[in-house]
Design a protein around this motif. Structure first.
Motif, mmCIF file in Angstrom:
data_model
loop_
_atom_site.group_PDB
_atom_site.id
_atom_site.type_symbol
_atom_site.label_atom_id
_atom_site.label_comp_id
_atom_site.label_asym_id
_atom_site.label_seq_id
_atom_site.Cartn_x
_atom_site.Cartn_y
_atom_site.Cartn_z
ATOM 1 N N ARG A 114 -8.335 5.983 3.587
ATOM 2 C CA ARG A 114 -7.278 4.984 3.704
ATOM 3 C C ARG A 114 -6.327 5.444 4.802
ATOM 4 O O ARG A 114 -5.928 6.592 4.833
ATOM 5 C CB ARG A 114 -6.522 4.846 2.380
ATOM 6 C CG ARG A 114 -7.299 4.146 1.299
ATOM 7 C CD ARG A 114 -6.517 4.006 0.001
ATOM 8 N NE ARG A 114 -6.137 5.284 -0.586
ATOM 9 C CZ ARG A 114 -6.970 6.094 -1.230
ATOM 10 N NH1 ARG A 114 -8.242 5.780 -1.348
ATOM 11 N NH2 ARG A 114 -6.546 7.219 -1.748
ATOM 12 N N LEU A 115 -5.982 4.523 5.695
ATOM 13 C CA LEU A 115 -5.041 4.843 6.761
ATOM 14 C C LEU A 115 -4.224 3.607 7.090
ATOM 15 O O LEU A 115 -4.603 2.490 6.769
ATOM 16 C CB LEU A 115 -5.776 5.384 7.991
ATOM 17 C CG LEU A 115 -7.029 4.634 8.436
ATOM 18 C CD1 LEU A 115 -6.795 3.977 9.768
ATOM 19 C CD2 LEU A 115 -8.160 5.647 8.532
ATOM 20 N N ARG A 116 -3.072 3.822 7.740
ATOM 21 C CA ARG A 116 -2.190 2.705 8.087
ATOM 22 C C ARG A 116 -2.614 2.042 9.397
ATOM 23 O O ARG A 116 -2.431 0.866 9.580
ATOM 24 C CB ARG A 116 -0.748 3.166 8.187
ATOM 25 C CG ARG A 116 -0.175 3.648 6.876
ATOM 26 C CD ARG A 116 0.136 2.467 5.945
ATOM 27 N NE ARG A 116 0.484 2.892 4.630
ATOM 28 C CZ ARG A 116 1.712 3.130 4.215
ATOM 29 N NH1 ARG A 116 2.714 2.993 5.035
ATOM 30 N NH2 ARG A 116 1.922 3.515 2.989
ATOM 31 N N GLU B 253 -0.754 -2.659 3.176
ATOM 32 C CA GLU B 253 -0.419 -1.952 4.420
ATOM 33 C C GLU B 253 -1.540 -1.028 4.886
ATOM 34 O O GLU B 253 -1.466 -0.464 5.959
ATOM 35 C CB GLU B 253 0.853 -1.127 4.233
ATOM 36 C CG GLU B 253 2.081 -1.946 3.934
ATOM 37 C CD GLU B 253 3.304 -1.053 3.742
ATOM 38 O OE1 GLU B 253 3.153 0.163 3.470
ATOM 39 O OE2 GLU B 253 4.415 -1.577 3.861
ATOM 40 N N TRP B 254 -2.539 -0.821 4.067
ATOM 41 C CA TRP B 254 -3.598 0.147 4.344
ATOM 42 C C TRP B 254 -4.839 -0.520 4.924
ATOM 43 O O TRP B 254 -5.168 -1.644 4.594
ATOM 44 C CB TRP B 254 -4.009 0.869 3.070
ATOM 45 C CG TRP B 254 -2.942 1.743 2.477
ATOM 46 C CD1 TRP B 254 -2.026 1.377 1.538
ATOM 47 C CD2 TRP B 254 -2.688 3.101 2.772
ATOM 48 N NE1 TRP B 254 -1.220 2.437 1.233
ATOM 49 C CE2 TRP B 254 -1.610 3.511 1.976
ATOM 50 C CE3 TRP B 254 -3.280 4.023 3.632
ATOM 51 C CZ2 TRP B 254 -1.098 4.801 2.015
ATOM 52 C CZ3 TRP B 254 -2.776 5.304 3.657
ATOM 53 C CH2 TRP B 254 -1.693 5.688 2.864
ATOM 54 N N TRP B 255 -5.553 0.226 5.753
ATOM 55 C CA TRP B 255 -6.910 -0.118 6.156
ATOM 56 C C TRP B 255 -7.788 0.839 5.352
ATOM 57 O O TRP B 255 -7.599 2.057 5.390
ATOM 58 C CB TRP B 255 -7.112 0.066 7.655
ATOM 59 C CG TRP B 255 -8.510 -0.264 8.084
ATOM 60 C CD1 TRP B 255 -9.472 0.630 8.422
ATOM 61 C CD2 TRP B 255 -9.106 -1.549 8.174
ATOM 62 N NE1 TRP B 255 -10.640 -0.029 8.730
ATOM 63 C CE2 TRP B 255 -10.438 -1.374 8.589
ATOM 64 C CE3 TRP B 255 -8.655 -2.848 7.944
ATOM 65 C CZ2 TRP B 255 -11.323 -2.438 8.774
ATOM 66 C CZ3 TRP B 255 -9.536 -3.901 8.134
ATOM 67 C CH2 TRP B 255 -10.854 -3.685 8.555
ATOM 68 N N VAL B 256 -8.729 0.275 4.581
ATOM 69 C CA VAL B 256 -9.545 1.074 3.669
ATOM 70 C C VAL B 256 -10.995 1.003 4.120
ATOM 71 O O VAL B 256 -11.531 -0.080 4.344
ATOM 72 C CB VAL B 256 -9.418 0.555 2.220
ATOM 73 C CG1 VAL B 256 -10.289 1.370 1.274
ATOM 74 C CG2 VAL B 256 -7.972 0.573 1.773
ATOM 75 N N GLU C 214 -6.029 -3.721 2.860
ATOM 76 C CA GLU C 214 -5.552 -3.672 1.478
ATOM 77 C C GLU C 214 -4.050 -3.425 1.533
ATOM 78 O O GLU C 214 -3.602 -2.278 1.547
ATOM 79 C CB GLU C 214 -6.287 -2.552 0.741
ATOM 80 C CG GLU C 214 -6.201 -2.641 -0.766
ATOM 81 C CD GLU C 214 -7.095 -1.602 -1.423
ATOM 82 O OE1 GLU C 214 -6.569 -0.528 -1.809
ATOM 83 O OE2 GLU C 214 -8.313 -1.860 -1.530
ATOM 84 N N ILE D 257 -2.550 9.387 5.811
ATOM 85 C CA ILE D 257 -4.003 9.231 5.696
ATOM 86 C C ILE D 257 -4.406 9.832 4.360
ATOM 87 O O ILE D 257 -3.883 10.869 3.948
ATOM 88 C CB ILE D 257 -4.734 9.965 6.852
ATOM 89 C CG1 ILE D 257 -4.335 9.345 8.181
ATOM 90 C CG2 ILE D 257 -6.246 9.934 6.643
ATOM 91 C CD1 ILE D 257 -4.780 10.131 9.377
ATOM 92 N N GLU D 258 -5.345 9.192 3.692
ATOM 93 C CA GLU D 258 -5.869 9.696 2.426
ATOM 94 C C GLU D 258 -7.379 9.629 2.467
ATOM 95 O O GLU D 258 -7.945 8.596 2.834
ATOM 96 C CB GLU D 258 -5.344 8.862 1.253
ATOM 97 C CG GLU D 258 -3.842 8.935 1.108
ATOM 98 C CD GLU D 258 -3.307 8.088 -0.024
ATOM 99 O OE1 GLU D 258 -4.055 7.226 -0.554
ATOM 100 O OE2 GLU D 258 -2.152 8.286 -0.395
#
Length: 191
Positions: free
Chosen positions: A101-103, A123-126, A121, A84-85
């Protein structure tokens, strides 16, 4: 013996027989001293934005952060084990969550209606446009080494979990002297 006089255009000599030097060096010396004072003042004035990282009041260090730049808190979710970012900006001395941003949506994660918009985006869900003001400081309870808490700026990254697991780390925007940033080095937690 021929002695110089003002009438013949020659300068009188000093006791050592040499000619006297003109006093033009003094203004040059003052100019150099003034330039040095201005340069030192510019390096010492609190003119550069930065993030101060501290552990229970003791400063760990500072990360330069230019106006308009964001920093990221990155970690691995303790339940689902995915990264997670969170991107946080600084506006008028306040920390503002701008994006996440998370997977995948894990426990406690996901889109909150009315706070930003989400899209895939890679592999990420933003989720962007969150705009959540969280105040003038953020106290982060650092996770275990498996959680791998990090703080990233455009020019640096500090790993918190190896040395500060289970400790509160405060992140706050400050203004510090340029000289402090140049000589302070990167903030590295002591283990």
């Amino acid at each position: 013996m021929d002695t110089p006089s003002a009438a013949d255009g020659r300068r009188p000599t000093g006791a050592g027989g040499g000619t006297r030097r003109p006093r033009a060096a003094a203004p040059a010396l003052y100019g150099t001293a003034l330039a040095l004072a201005v340069a030192l003042t510019a390096l010492l004035l609190p003119v550069r934005p930065a993030l101060r990282l501290s552990d229970e009041g003791d400063t760990i260090g500072h990360l330069p952060l230019a106006e308009g730049e964001r920093f990221t808190i990155a970690y691995v979710h303790s339940i689902d084990g995915l990264p997670i970012e969170e991107d946080i900006g600084v506006r008028d001395g306040h920390l503002v969550v701008e994006a996440t941003r998370l997977r995948q949506f894990g426990a406690g994660m996901g889109h909150i209606p009315g706070e930003g918009t989400g899209h895939a985006e890679g592999e990420w869900w933003v989720i962007e446009g969150i705009d959540r003001d969280i105040g003038t400081e953020l106290v982060l309870r650092v996770g275990s080494p498996a959680v791998d808490h990090r703080i990233r700026t455009p020019g640096d990254e500090v790993r918190l979990s190896p040395c500060l697991a289970a400790r509160p780390v405060t992140v706050e925007p400050v203004r510090v002297p340029v000289l402090h940033l140049l000589l302070g080095g990167d903030p590295e937690p002591e283990c």
